[in-house]
Design a protein around this motif. Structure first.
Motif, PDB file in Angstrom:
ATOM      1  N   HIS A 158       0.593  -1.303   0.078  1.00  0.00           N
ATOM      2  CA  HIS A 158       0.070  -0.140  -0.031  1.00  0.00           C
ATOM      3  C   HIS A 158       0.844   1.242   0.014  1.00  0.00           C
ATOM      4  O   HIS A 158       0.676   2.220  -0.635  1.00  0.00           O
ATOM      5  CB  HIS A 158      -1.027  -0.093   1.281  1.00  0.00           C
ATOM      6  CG  HIS A 158      -1.843  -1.120   1.111  1.00  0.00           C
ATOM      7  ND1 HIS A 158      -2.773  -1.398   2.200  1.00  0.00           N
ATOM      8  CD2 HIS A 158      -2.297  -2.088   0.137  1.00  0.00           C
ATOM      9  CE1 HIS A 158      -3.598  -2.438   1.846  1.00  0.00           C
ATOM     10  NE2 HIS A 158      -3.380  -2.743   0.501  1.00  0.00           N
ATOM     11  N   ALA A 159       2.040   1.190   0.739  1.00  0.00           N
ATOM     12  CA  ALA A 159       2.684   2.485   0.884  1.00  0.00           C
ATOM     13  C   ALA A 159       3.571   2.967  -0.478  1.00  0.00           C
ATOM     14  O   ALA A 159       3.419   3.946  -1.009  1.00  0.00           O
ATOM     15  CB  ALA A 159       3.774   2.202   1.832  1.00  0.00           C
ATOM     16  N   GLU A 160       3.834   1.730  -1.252  1.00  0.00           N
ATOM     17  CA  GLU A 160       4.267   1.937  -2.596  1.00  0.00           C
ATOM     18  C   GLU A 160       3.319   2.556  -3.636  1.00  0.00           C
ATOM     19  O   GLU A 160       3.564   3.333  -4.210  1.00  0.00           O
ATOM     20  CB  GLU A 160       4.926   0.570  -3.166  1.00  0.00           C
ATOM     21  CG  GLU A 160       5.645   0.937  -4.423  1.00  0.00           C
ATOM     22  CD  GLU A 160       6.309  -0.335  -4.828  1.00  0.00           C
ATOM     23  OE1 GLU A 160       6.571  -0.686  -6.143  1.00  0.00           O
ATOM     24  OE2 GLU A 160       6.817  -1.337  -4.052  1.00  0.00           O
ATOM     25  N   ILE A 161       2.242   1.968  -3.560  1.00  0.00           N
ATOM     26  CA  ILE A 161       1.036   2.319  -4.192  1.00  0.00           C
ATOM     27  C   ILE A 161       0.685   3.937  -4.006  1.00  0.00           C
ATOM     28  O   ILE A 161       0.446   4.817  -4.913  1.00  0.00           O
ATOM     29  CB  ILE A 161      -0.297   1.626  -3.978  1.00  0.00           C
ATOM     30  CG1 ILE A 161       0.072   0.384  -4.500  1.00  0.00           C
ATOM     31  CG2 ILE A 161      -1.398   2.301  -4.577  1.00  0.00           C
ATOM     32  CD1 ILE A 161      -1.236  -0.841  -4.100  1.00  0.00           C
ATOM     33  N   ALA A 162       0.693   4.432  -2.760  1.00  0.00           N
ATOM     34  CA  ALA A 162       0.551   5.543  -2.278  1.00  0.00           C
ATOM     35  C   ALA A 162       1.632   6.514  -3.014  1.00  0.00           C
ATOM     36  O   ALA A 162       1.289   7.640  -3.536  1.00  0.00           O
ATOM     37  CB  ALA A 162       0.617   5.852  -0.929  1.00  0.00           C
ATOM     38  N   ARG A 163       2.954   6.060  -2.779  1.00  0.00           N
ATOM     39  CA  ARG A 163       3.985   6.930  -3.592  1.00  0.00           C
ATOM     40  C   ARG A 163       3.772   7.006  -5.079  1.00  0.00           C
ATOM     41  O   ARG A 163       3.886   8.140  -5.546  1.00  0.00           O
ATOM     42  CB  ARG A 163       5.414   6.291  -3.160  1.00  0.00           C
ATOM     43  CG  ARG A 163       5.769   6.645  -1.829  1.00  0.00           C
ATOM     44  CD  ARG A 163       7.409   6.204  -1.746  1.00  0.00           C
ATOM     45  NE  ARG A 163       7.554   4.933  -1.791  1.00  0.00           N
ATOM     46  CZ  ARG A 163       7.412   3.985  -1.012  1.00  0.00           C
ATOM     47  NH1 ARG A 163       7.159   4.468   0.077  1.00  0.00           N
ATOM     48  NH2 ARG A 163       7.707   2.674  -1.360  1.00  0.00           N
ATOM     49  N   GLU A 164       3.361   5.885  -5.603  1.00  0.00           N
ATOM     50  CA  GLU A 164       3.497   5.856  -7.280  1.00  0.00           C
ATOM     51  C   GLU A 164       2.379   6.815  -7.666  1.00  0.00           C
ATOM     52  O   GLU A 164       2.313   7.284  -8.652  1.00  0.00           O
ATOM     53  CB  GLU A 164       3.164   4.418  -7.746  1.00  0.00           C
ATOM     54  CG  GLU A 164       3.279   4.172  -9.029  1.00  0.00           C
ATOM     55  CD  GLU A 164       3.286   2.706  -9.248  1.00  0.00           C
ATOM     56  OE1 GLU A 164       2.298   2.421 -10.359  1.00  0.00           O
ATOM     57  OE2 GLU A 164       3.729   1.907  -8.878  1.00  0.00           O
ATOM     58  N   LEU A 165       1.060   6.670  -6.873  1.00  0.00           N
ATOM     59  CA  LEU A 165      -0.050   7.449  -7.339  1.00  0.00           C
ATOM     60  C   LEU A 165      -0.420   8.865  -6.717  1.00  0.00           C
ATOM     61  O   LEU A 165      -1.042   9.787  -7.237  1.00  0.00           O
ATOM     62  CB  LEU A 165      -1.176   6.671  -7.091  1.00  0.00           C
ATOM     63  CG  LEU A 165      -1.599   5.446  -7.758  1.00  0.00           C
ATOM     64  CD1 LEU A 165      -3.004   4.669  -7.180  1.00  0.00           C
ATOM     65  CD2 LEU A 165      -1.524   5.711  -9.501  1.00  0.00           C
ATOM     66  N   ASP A 166       0.853   9.108  -5.813  1.00  0.00           N
ATOM     67  CA  ASP A 166       0.956  10.733  -5.296  1.00  0.00           C
ATOM     68  C   ASP A 166      -0.345  10.996  -4.316  1.00  0.00           C
ATOM     69  O   ASP A 166      -0.796  11.997  -4.490  1.00  0.00           O
ATOM     70  CB  ASP A 166       1.341  11.591  -6.257  1.00  0.00           C
ATOM     71  CG  ASP A 166       1.845  12.806  -5.486  1.00  0.00           C
ATOM     72  OD1 ASP A 166       2.364  12.673  -4.388  1.00  0.00           O
ATOM     73  OD2 ASP A 166       1.413  13.973  -6.164  1.00  0.00           O
ATOM     74  N   ILE A 167      -0.804   9.722  -3.707  1.00  0.00           N
ATOM     75  CA  ILE A 167      -1.925  10.116  -2.828  1.00  0.00           C
ATOM     76  C   ILE A 167      -1.521   9.534  -1.259  1.00  0.00           C
ATOM     77  O   ILE A 167      -0.741   8.664  -1.356  1.00  0.00           O
ATOM     78  CB  ILE A 167      -3.174   9.130  -3.477  1.00  0.00           C
ATOM     79  CG1 ILE A 167      -2.887   7.862  -3.661  1.00  0.00           C
ATOM     80  CG2 ILE A 167      -3.649   9.945  -4.821  1.00  0.00           C
ATOM     81  CD1 ILE A 167      -4.157   6.833  -3.987  1.00  0.00           C
ATOM     82  N   PRO A 168      -2.137  10.178  -0.460  1.00  0.00           N
ATOM     83  CA  PRO A 168      -2.087   9.609   1.022  1.00  0.00           C
ATOM     84  C   PRO A 168      -2.298   7.823   1.223  1.00  0.00           C
ATOM     85  O   PRO A 168      -3.246   7.238   0.506  1.00  0.00           O
ATOM     86  CB  PRO A 168      -3.067  10.170   1.844  1.00  0.00           C
ATOM     87  CG  PRO A 168      -3.463  11.396   0.875  1.00  0.00           C
ATOM     88  CD  PRO A 168      -3.479  11.037  -0.494  1.00  0.00           C
ATOM     89  N   LEU A 169      -1.678   7.355   2.107  1.00  0.00           N
ATOM     90  CA  LEU A 169      -1.978   5.907   2.325  1.00  0.00           C
ATOM     91  C   LEU A 169      -3.144   5.577   2.715  1.00  0.00           C
ATOM     92  O   LEU A 169      -3.881   4.564   2.285  1.00  0.00           O
ATOM     93  CB  LEU A 169      -0.764   5.501   3.375  1.00  0.00           C
ATOM     94  CG  LEU A 169      -0.972   4.137   3.870  1.00  0.00           C
ATOM     95  CD1 LEU A 169      -0.598   3.039   2.618  1.00  0.00           C
ATOM     96  CD2 LEU A 169       0.180   4.039   4.979  1.00  0.00           C
ATOM     97  N   GLY A 170      -3.925   6.501   3.503  1.00  0.00           N
ATOM     98  CA  GLY A 170      -5.452   6.122   4.161  1.00  0.00           C
ATOM     99  C   GLY A 170      -6.216   6.219   3.097  1.00  0.00           C
ATOM    100  O   GLY A 170      -7.205   5.564   2.812  1.00  0.00           O
ATOM    101  N   THR A 171      -5.895   6.923   1.904  1.00  0.00           N
ATOM    102  CA  THR A 171      -6.573   7.032   0.631  1.00  0.00           C
ATOM    103  C   THR A 171      -6.561   5.846  -0.160  1.00  0.00           C
ATOM    104  O   THR A 171      -7.577   5.088  -0.805  1.00  0.00           O
ATOM    105  CB  THR A 171      -6.301   8.161  -0.282  1.00  0.00           C
ATOM    106  OG1 THR A 171      -6.526   9.363   0.439  1.00  0.00           O
ATOM    107  CG2 THR A 171      -7.312   8.165  -1.508  1.00  0.00           C
ATOM    108  N   VAL A 172      -5.161   5.097  -0.215  1.00  0.00           N
ATOM    109  CA  VAL A 172      -5.120   4.061  -0.986  1.00  0.00           C
ATOM    110  C   VAL A 172      -5.909   2.715  -0.177  1.00  0.00           C
ATOM    111  O   VAL A 172      -6.666   2.247  -0.834  1.00  0.00           O
ATOM    112  CB  VAL A 172      -3.711   3.487  -0.951  1.00  0.00           C
ATOM    113  CG1 VAL A 172      -3.496   2.016  -1.564  1.00  0.00           C
ATOM    114  CG2 VAL A 172      -2.915   4.461  -1.696  1.00  0.00           C
TER     115      VAL A 172
END
Length: 191
Positions: A158-172
């Motif tokens: 999830h943390a990598e997805i947040a970085r890749e999509l440039d969104i907060p971890l909670g949003t992911v």
């Protein structure tokens, strides 16, 4: 009414993180009891689905929960969700048990055996399921579809997805949860 009680009893990802943190910092027995009540039956079920007998699954689930108690301070919510962390522990314990059993009894590794060819009926069922799943995935918003694709098909944390999509971890995490709820609704009648 049962669904409402089940939703109340199911802790949110944020609550699971808070509970693990309480165990890590304060050895909070109440927090551990809540984690145990939530994870132990799920871990046991996971182990039984992977081929463990009931008593062995129970024993390994107990080991997993003991590891959670002892190593809660190692949990990093930036690296993985609470469930991912617990099920990674369970998977590792499962592998350890299989290795010990294999070395002790020289059991063959089931993954070394050739897969049996599927029957025509099994192929038809699989194709039908795949079509229904693809159609259900098409029913998600583009944001939800993107996080599901990255999480489940690309197997990214999830943390990598947040970085890749440039969104907060909670949003992911919220998008994944909402997407899975939507998929469950779309697929409940079909599968």
């Amino acid at each position: 009414m049962n669904d409402a009680r089940e939703k109340e009893a199911t802790p949110s990802p944020e609550e699971l993180i808070r509970l693990i943190d309480a165990v890590a910092k304060d050895k909070d027995r109440s927090a551990f009891a809540q984690l145990f009540a939530y994870f132990a039956p799920r871990v046991k079920s996971f182990l039984m689905r992977s081929g463990f007998a009931d008593h062995m699954a129970e024993e390994v689930a107990q080991e997993v929960m003991l590891t959670l108690w002892r190593k809660a301070s190692y949990f990093d919510p930036c690296r993985a969700g609470a469930s991912t962390w617990v099920f990674t522990i369970a998977s590792n314990r499962r592998i350890d048990r299989l290795r010990r059993a294999r070395s002790r009894d020289q059991w063959p590794d089931p993954s070394d055996e050739a897969d049996q060819p599927l029957s025509g009926e099994e192929i038809a069922i699989t194709v039908d399921r795949e079509q229904k799943i693809r159609a259900a995935l098409g029913g998600l918003s583009s944001e939800q579809a993107a996080v599901v694709q990255l999480s489940y098909f690309a197997e990214k944390p999830h943390a990598e997805i947040a970085r890749e999509l440039d969104i907060p971890l909670g949003t992911v995490k919220s998008r994944i949860r909402l997407a899975l709820e939507r998929l469950r609704t779309l697929l409940d009648d079909d599968l």
